[in-house]
Design a protein around this motif. Structure first.
Motif, PDB file in Angstrom:
ATOM      1  N   LYS A 157      44.571 -46.253  15.029  1.00 40.35           N
ATOM      2  CA  LYS A 157      44.905 -45.071  15.816  1.00 40.35           C
ATOM      3  C   LYS A 157      44.688 -43.863  14.913  1.00 40.35           C
ATOM      4  N   PRO A 158      44.435 -42.702  15.464  1.00 42.60           N
ATOM      5  CA  PRO A 158      44.218 -41.521  14.613  1.00 42.60           C
ATOM      6  C   PRO A 158      45.493 -41.156  13.853  1.00 42.60           C
ATOM      7  N   LEU A 159      45.353 -40.899  12.571  1.00 41.64           N
ATOM      8  CA  LEU A 159      46.488 -40.473  11.744  1.00 41.64           C
ATOM      9  C   LEU A 159      46.226 -39.039  11.291  1.00 41.64           C
ATOM     10  N   LYS A 160      46.770 -38.092  12.049  1.00 41.50           N
ATOM     11  CA  LYS A 160      46.593 -36.679  11.713  1.00 41.50           C
ATOM     12  C   LYS A 160      47.931 -36.033  11.375  1.00 41.50           C
ATOM     13  N   HIS A 161      48.951 -36.404  12.127  1.00 42.92           N
ATOM     14  CA  HIS A 161      50.280 -35.819  11.945  1.00 42.92           C
ATOM     15  C   HIS A 161      51.255 -36.891  11.472  1.00 42.92           C
ATOM     16  N   VAL A 162      52.319 -36.455  10.846  1.00 44.89           N
ATOM     17  CA  VAL A 162      53.325 -37.387  10.336  1.00 44.89           C
ATOM     18  C   VAL A 162      53.831 -38.299  11.446  1.00 44.89           C
ATOM     19  N   ALA A 163      54.018 -37.744  12.629  1.00 42.45           N
ATOM     20  CA  ALA A 163      54.527 -38.535  13.763  1.00 42.45           C
ATOM     21  C   ALA A 163      53.608 -39.699  14.126  1.00 42.45           C
ATOM     22  N   ASP A 164      52.312 -39.602  13.777  1.00 38.75           N
ATOM     23  CA  ASP A 164      51.356 -40.661  14.112  1.00 38.75           C
ATOM     24  C   ASP A 164      51.626 -41.966  13.359  1.00 38.75           C
ATOM     25  N   PHE A 165      52.367 -41.871  12.258  1.00 37.28           N
ATOM     26  CA  PHE A 165      52.648 -43.054  11.439  1.00 37.28           C
ATOM     27  C   PHE A 165      53.813 -43.889  11.957  1.00 37.28           C
ATOM     28  N   ARG A 183      57.549 -45.007   4.046  1.00 37.21           N
ATOM     29  CA  ARG A 183      58.780 -44.815   4.829  1.00 37.21           C
ATOM     30  C   ARG A 183      59.024 -43.340   5.114  1.00 37.21           C
ATOM     31  N   SER A 184      58.632 -42.458   4.178  1.00 35.61           N
ATOM     32  CA  SER A 184      58.812 -41.014   4.392  1.00 35.61           C
ATOM     33  C   SER A 184      57.965 -40.523   5.570  1.00 35.61           C
ATOM     34  N   LEU A 185      56.899 -41.284   5.891  1.00 38.33           N
ATOM     35  CA  LEU A 185      56.033 -40.946   7.027  1.00 38.33           C
ATOM     36  C   LEU A 185      56.470 -41.638   8.322  1.00 38.33           C
ATOM     37  N   LYS A 305      54.821 -32.214   2.640  1.00 43.16           N
ATOM     38  CA  LYS A 305      56.257 -31.924   2.794  1.00 43.16           C
ATOM     39  C   LYS A 305      57.040 -33.194   3.100  1.00 43.16           C
ATOM     40  N   ALA A 306      56.494 -34.016   3.982  1.00 44.76           N
ATOM     41  CA  ALA A 306      57.187 -35.265   4.346  1.00 44.76           C
ATOM     42  C   ALA A 306      57.244 -36.220   3.156  1.00 44.76           C
ATOM     43  N   MET A 307      56.134 -36.323   2.440  1.00 48.27           N
ATOM     44  CA  MET A 307      56.044 -37.274   1.325  1.00 48.27           C
ATOM     45  C   MET A 307      56.811 -36.829   0.087  1.00 48.27           C
ATOM     46  N   ASP A 308      57.186 -35.559   0.046  1.00 42.89           N
ATOM     47  CA  ASP A 308      57.962 -35.082  -1.096  1.00 42.89           C
ATOM     48  C   ASP A 308      59.267 -35.869  -1.246  1.00 42.89           C
ATOM     49  N   LYS A 309      59.715 -36.445  -0.166  1.00 41.94           N
ATOM     50  CA  LYS A 309      60.912 -37.296  -0.193  1.00 41.94           C
ATOM     51  C   LYS A 309      60.740 -38.450  -1.184  1.00 41.94           C
ATOM     52  N   ALA A 310      59.507 -38.984  -1.273  1.00 44.16           N
ATOM     53  CA  ALA A 310      59.228 -40.088  -2.204  1.00 44.16           C
ATOM     54  C   ALA A 310      59.401 -39.644  -3.653  1.00 44.16           C
ATOM     55  N   HIS A 311      59.116 -38.364  -3.940  1.00 39.27           N
ATOM     56  CA  HIS A 311      59.356 -37.831  -5.281  1.00 39.27           C
ATOM     57  C   HIS A 311      60.849 -37.833  -5.579  1.00 39.27           C
ATOM     58  N   LYS A 312      61.607 -37.227  -4.678  1.00 35.52           N
ATOM     59  CA  LYS A 312      63.051 -37.080  -4.897  1.00 35.52           C
ATOM     60  C   LYS A 312      63.748 -38.436  -5.035  1.00 35.52           C
TER      61      LYS A 312
END
Length: 335
Positions: A157-165, A183-185, A305-312
């Protein structure tokens, strides 16, 4: 009769004297095992190292390269190296955390490198050398870092936006950071050996995966994935490592020749990586099997922005000092 006995004795003695000389002339064998195809950047670099090593040692070393998991799969190869069953590997950097060296997971942090210049400030600088030193207590010596490239996402499926994951089962390497990233996505991470991914995608065991284009294309994953998103969200690289005991047992002149061969093979590996990935992405486009999606700056920022959670979530796991040093080298700022 006495002459025959004497002749026999001389022949036996000559053979006995010849045996040590034959044994001494036998080349030192280096078994170099890896899990990707021969025509990937790593596969080509391994073959180039073989060529240089054999030339520069004048045949005193023979390098046997085993691509495509011919000898060992992802999970098996590190133990094989430590036991001395193989002498050289080039595992992805994500493989060192299960060994107990979690600092290498800094390379898995999403969007930590925006380009190769930022990356090489780390791999070719003091931070990269500091990380390699941490392998020595495990009986492993790190010789070099080899690039593969920046990763794309693929799915049906197209993965363009975070919600697509949301709800997508995405294959990852064994890495807590990559687990956090998916998981952050909103995706469901699935750890799986590289050699098993094509079939898992084909049968729907997983919905998608992340890879540099060269791995995606050479393993024909694009033939069982309808969409490929050029996200450049993460880096996949390798550390060329050897069994420490084996390496330190080599004669100094042999070791020097091999280090020279590795230096030139590393430049070759890094030069060919970007070229091969660009060509692989073009190959995916021309195949018509997968639709290519390129993220806009706004869409990429949404992912970041969404993936920054993986850093924290992983700073304390990786080590705050190492993360800080890499941030300083790359200029990464947390959202």
């Amino acid at each position: 009769m006495k002459f025959n006995a004497l002749l026999k004795s001389l022949v036996v003695g000559a053979v006995a004297l010849a045996l040590p000389m034959t044994a001494a002339a036998a080349p030192i064998v280096i078994k170099f095992s890896h899990v990707v195809a021969q025509n990937t950047p790593k596969g080509q670099a391994a073959d180039y190292f073989k060529k240089l090593a054999e030339e520069r040692t004048k045949g005193r070393v023979k390098v046997e390269v085993y691509p495509n998991s011919q000898l060992y799969k992802d999970k098996e190869e590190m133990e094989a190296l430590q036991l001395g069953a193989v002498q050289m590997l080039a595992p992805s950097l994500a493989k060192f955390a299960p060994l107990g060296v979690r600092e290498f997971e800094v390379f898995d942090l999403p969007y930590i490198f925006d380009n190769y210049q930022e990356l090489h400030r780390v791999t070719q600088g003091p931070v990269g050398q500091k990380l390699l030193k941490k392998l020595e207590p495990k009986g492993i010596l790190g010789l070099a870092y080899w690039d593969n490239g920046f990763k794309v996402m693929s799915a049906n499926k197209p993965l363009k936006h975070v919600a697509d994951f949301r709800g997508q089962k995405m294959r990852i390497q064994s890495s807590k950071v990559l687990d956090s990233q998916m998981r952050s996505l909103g995706a469901i991470p699935q750890v799986m050996a590289f050699s098993e991914v094509y079939q898992a995608l084909q049968t729907g065991v997983v919905n998608g995966t992340e890879n540099p284009p060269s791995n995606l294309y050479t393993q024909k994953m694009h033939e069982v994935q309808k969409y490929v998103t050029v996200s450049d969200h993460g880096y996949l690289g390798y550390a060329v490592i050897v069994n420490k005991k084996f390496w330190e047992s080599l004669p100094k002149d042999i070791r020097a020749a091999l280090e020279s061969a590795m230096k030139d093979a590393t430049k070759f590996a890094n030069d060919v990586a970007k070229k091969d990935n660009d060509e692989a992405l073009e190959g995916v486009k021309k195949s018509g099997r997968s639709q290519i999606i390129t993220l806009t700056a706004q869409e990429k920022n949404e992912w970041k922005k969404a993936m920054d959670k993986a850093h924290k979530e992983n700073v304390s796991r990786i080590g705050a000092d190492i993360v800080k040093e890499v941030y300083q080298a790359t200029g990464y700022t947390s959202n």
